[in-house]
Design a protein around this motif. Sequence first.
Motif: not given
Length: 211
Positions: A65-72, A74-80, A164-165, A194-196
């Motif tokens: 996974l990308p080094k700065d992607l936190r599991l919480e 992930a849903s937004i990341y892959f959905s976006y 992505v964010f 929306l938070q970071g």
Amino acid sequence: MQILYLDSVDSTQKYLKKLIKEEKISSSYAVVANSQTDGVGSRGNSWSGVRNNLFLSFAIPLKDLPKDLRLESASIYFSYILKETLAELNSSVWLKWPNDFYIGDKKIGGMITNLVEDSLVCGVGLNIADAPENFAKLDIEVNRDELINIYFINIEKKSLWKQVFSKYKIEFYKNQNFYTHDKNLIISLEDASLQGDGSIVINGERIYSRR
């Protein structure tokens, strides 16, 4: 990404989880089905849909996974990334927090993410051919397999979460007339902040995606 194509399965997500737990796969892997009879939707709902819609689950080892992607996040990341993939194909789809796909005011699909062993498993259901009652379908014609191929190419770019964010937060205002669920409550997103990390704050309470 190795892809297994099935004609019919109870759930691509359940099938993939079983492969992982039985140690039959060890790298990025995806399961695609023409139909599923007992798909997993949000809040434990079923998402079986109509034959020839998109029924896809994929697993990515946490180390990839990308080094700065936190599991919480992930849903937004892959959905976006899927939303952007569809936009490249001229769809007007947008992402309702945290991982529901909409055309206008109608839901056309969603994504669920789970941690299984040392992999992140993402399950996607998307109405690309037809839609059940009270839902809509994608606003463009796409070839399912071509869509999956482009999506995985975009995932393999390993865009950072912050990249992505930064794009998602620009579009977050589209959520204002919609609702989300938290602790069995229906909550308006009108005043959500929306938070970071992808969470939202409503009335001083921080809410994370539980999907």
